[in-house]
Every structure is written in C-alpha cells, then in structure tokens.
Design a protein around this motif. Structure first.
Motif, PDB file in Angstrom:
ATOM      1  N   GLN A 136       0.859  -1.180   0.000  1.00 31.23           N
ATOM      2  CA  GLN A 136       0.000   0.000   0.000  1.00 31.23           C
ATOM      3  C   GLN A 136       0.898   1.234   0.000  1.00 31.23           C
ATOM      4  O   GLN A 136       1.839   1.322   0.787  1.00 31.23           O
ATOM      5  CB  GLN A 136      -0.888  -0.020   1.231  1.00 31.23           C
ATOM      6  N   SER A 138       2.385   4.950   0.577  1.00 34.53           N
ATOM      7  CA  SER A 138       2.389   5.887   1.699  1.00 34.53           C
ATOM      8  C   SER A 138       2.694   7.281   1.175  1.00 34.53           C
ATOM      9  O   SER A 138       3.053   7.463  -0.007  1.00 34.53           O
ATOM     10  CB  SER A 138       3.439   5.476   2.738  1.00 34.53           C
ATOM     11  N   GLU A 140       5.169   9.065   1.537  1.00 35.34           N
ATOM     12  CA  GLU A 140       6.537   9.185   1.029  1.00 35.34           C
ATOM     13  C   GLU A 140       6.633   8.798  -0.442  1.00 35.34           C
ATOM     14  O   GLU A 140       7.606   9.157  -1.127  1.00 35.34           O
ATOM     15  CB  GLU A 140       7.489   8.314   1.855  1.00 35.34           C
ATOM     16  N   ASP A 141       5.638   8.069  -0.924  1.00 35.29           N
ATOM     17  CA  ASP A 141       5.642   7.632  -2.325  1.00 35.29           C
ATOM     18  C   ASP A 141       5.050   8.672  -3.271  1.00 35.29           C
ATOM     19  O   ASP A 141       5.015   8.457  -4.483  1.00 35.29           O
ATOM     20  CB  ASP A 141       4.849   6.327  -2.473  1.00 35.29           C
ATOM     21  N   ALA A 174      -1.813   8.981  -2.326  1.00 29.96           N
ATOM     22  CA  ALA A 174      -0.952   8.320  -1.349  1.00 29.96           C
ATOM     23  C   ALA A 174      -1.595   8.290   0.037  1.00 29.96           C
ATOM     24  O   ALA A 174      -1.410   7.338   0.800  1.00 29.96           O
ATOM     25  CB  ALA A 174       0.403   9.017  -1.293  1.00 29.96           C
ATOM     26  N   ALA A 175      -2.341   9.337   0.364  1.00 21.59           N
ATOM     27  CA  ALA A 175      -2.974   9.424   1.678  1.00 21.59           C
ATOM     28  C   ALA A 175      -4.294   8.661   1.759  1.00 21.59           C
ATOM     29  O   ALA A 175      -4.838   8.470   2.849  1.00 21.59           O
ATOM     30  CB  ALA A 175      -3.212  10.891   2.045  1.00 21.59           C
ATOM     31  N   ALA A 177      -5.013   5.517   1.159  1.00 21.31           N
ATOM     32  CA  ALA A 177      -4.914   4.090   1.506  1.00 21.31           C
ATOM     33  C   ALA A 177      -5.539   3.202   0.430  1.00 21.31           C
ATOM     34  O   ALA A 177      -5.819   2.032   0.674  1.00 21.31           O
ATOM     35  CB  ALA A 177      -5.555   3.806   2.859  1.00 21.31           C
TER      36      ALA A 177
END
Length: 269
Positions: A136, A138, A140-141, A174-175, A177
């Motif tokens: 999944q 995150s 940072e991605d 990314a946030a 989920a």
C-alpha cells in the motif's frame, strides 16, 4: 419528463439499473456528491448524472423499446437545451443519438473522444512467476506516484505532463490508503488504485507501468493482487479500459476480467 433526485434515491438499486450497473458504475460515485446534477424519469428508466464542467453519464434502461428511448432522448435534450454540456458518455447507440439531437439544437457537432471497454472480474487468475510483491502506498511515495501519473496521462492523451503538476493529486492518492505499488528488489515498478466502491463493485484505475519495466508481468500482478483484496470484501472488481489499447485489454483478460460491454465518450465541439 425528467426530474431531479437525491443521493439516496432508490433508482440505482432498482432491478433495471442493477442489470446494467457494471457499465454505468461511475454513476454511483457521481450521484454521491452534493451539488452534482442528478436527473431521472419518474419510472426509473433513465438516469443522467454529472459534475459541472464534466461530461454527463447517461443510462437508459435496456428494457424500454426503441421508440421509447427516442422519446426519452428527445425530452432529455429539450430539458438540457440551455446547458453548455461538454459531451456525453453512454452506450454507443445512445451516446450517438443523444449527441445528434443535442448538437442539432445547439448548431454544433461532436466527435468520439474515447471508446471504453468495460470489464468485471468475478474470479481472479493470479499470474505466476512474477517477481515482486504488492504494498500500500504511503505519503513518502507521492513524488513517484506523481511521476507515474504524468506517464499515465502522456500515454493516454499523447501530451507530455510535468510530474510537478500531478503532485497534489499524487499526495491525495498516497494518503487515501487505496493506491498500491508493485515492488521489486526495493524499487516500485507499477501502480494501481481502487478508485471507488459501490454497493456491489470496486472500480480499479490508474494502472501504470513505466515503459522500461513493461512486459514483465507487473501490471497483471498488481491488478490481480488488488482484485484478490476486493473479492475478500465480497465486492466484484471492475474497470474501464481504453478500447484502442489492446495490450492493456489483454492484460485484464489474462487475469480473469470479463468484458461487460462498451461505452462511448463523445465530446461536443
């Protein structure tokens, strides 16, 4: 005669719409947002839904006769005659006929923007011998996702996109989920997202693998992994694929996606 309806209306739960809802799955999402336009007939034989500035989705029940469809299209076009619609999305015959009637009244024309193949996956066939695993995404991605989204957009529309312009969208993905990455030896090589869940389906989109990582099974692997998760939720995975992208269509078919029909996305000139 068409009328406005609220987000909780039962028209999308009726037998006629459910019969066609794989093709018209996006209507579930559009009608869930306050402020969007929602129109239907009192008999629940037609639904039109859209966000301002975007092309409407139009469903007409397959159970009504050809002459009834023509009457519904004429009445809908008359109801919308003062609207500046950018196009229409529906089954090919309905999309074309509505475009003809609406554009004739406006003195404009239309053209095909996209032909969408619709797929659902009742059972997934997981590819074998594909290196890597799903994770999944995150926050940072986000920079990598922005780069992938820019590549996806360039592939889809043929115009270069600056990844910086996609960063805000990538951060949201990314946030959420709901964005997933396929990772090989510590490097993310493919992405896919669960875009929306409706009562019986979960829609997958933003499937992308950079050119230098293609033909290694990564797209098949990540979509199959997401499908397994969706099926565990007792939902059926579905997606829309570009009809002019045979490679992508082949990928989806190879892991168990079954064609459920075609939708045409028409733009008004």
């Amino acid at each position: 005669m068409v009328e406005h309806f609220s987000a909780g209306d039962g028209v999308l739960l009726g037998e006629a719409f459910v019969k066609d809802e794989v093709k018209f799955n996006l209507i579930h999402m559009i009608t869930g947002f306050e402020g969007n336009v929602r129109l239907k007939t009192p008999e629940d034989t037609l639904v039109l839904a859209y966000s301002q500035g975007f092309r409407p989705w139009l469903w007409i029940s397959s159970e009504v006769s050809h002459s009834e469809k023509e009457t519904l299209i004429q009445e809908l076009a008359e109801h919308l005659k003062d609207e500046e619609l950018p196009g229409i999305i529906s089954e090919p015959d309905i999309a074309r006929r509505f475009a003809e009637v609406f554009c004739q009244g406006k003195g404009t024309s239309f053209h095909t923007h996209l032909m969408l193949e619709v797929y659902h996956c009742p059972a997934v066939h997981k590819p074998i011998n594909v290196k890597g695993h799903v994770v999944q995404a995150s926050i940072e991605d986000a920079p990598l996702i922005a780069k992938f989204l820019a590549g996806f957009s360039e592939d889809a529309f043929g115009k270069p996109v600056d990844p910086k312009d996609m960063l805000s969208t990538a951060e949201g993905d990314a946030a959420s989920a709901q964005m997933y990455l396929w990772v090989v030896d510590g490097t993310s090589v493919s992405m896919a997202k669960i875009a929306h869940r409706s009562p019986r389906h979960a829609r997958i989109n933003d499937v992308y693998t950079p050119r230098d990582q293609r033909k290694k099974g990564y797209a098949s692997a990540i979509v199959a992994a997401i499908c397994e998760r969706v099926l565990e939720e007792r939902l059926i995975p579905m997606l829309y694929a570009d009809g002019h992208n045979p490679a992508a269509n082949k990928v989806y078919q190879s892991i168990g996606f079954v064609n459920a029909g075609r939708m045409n996305d028409l733009k008004f000139d």
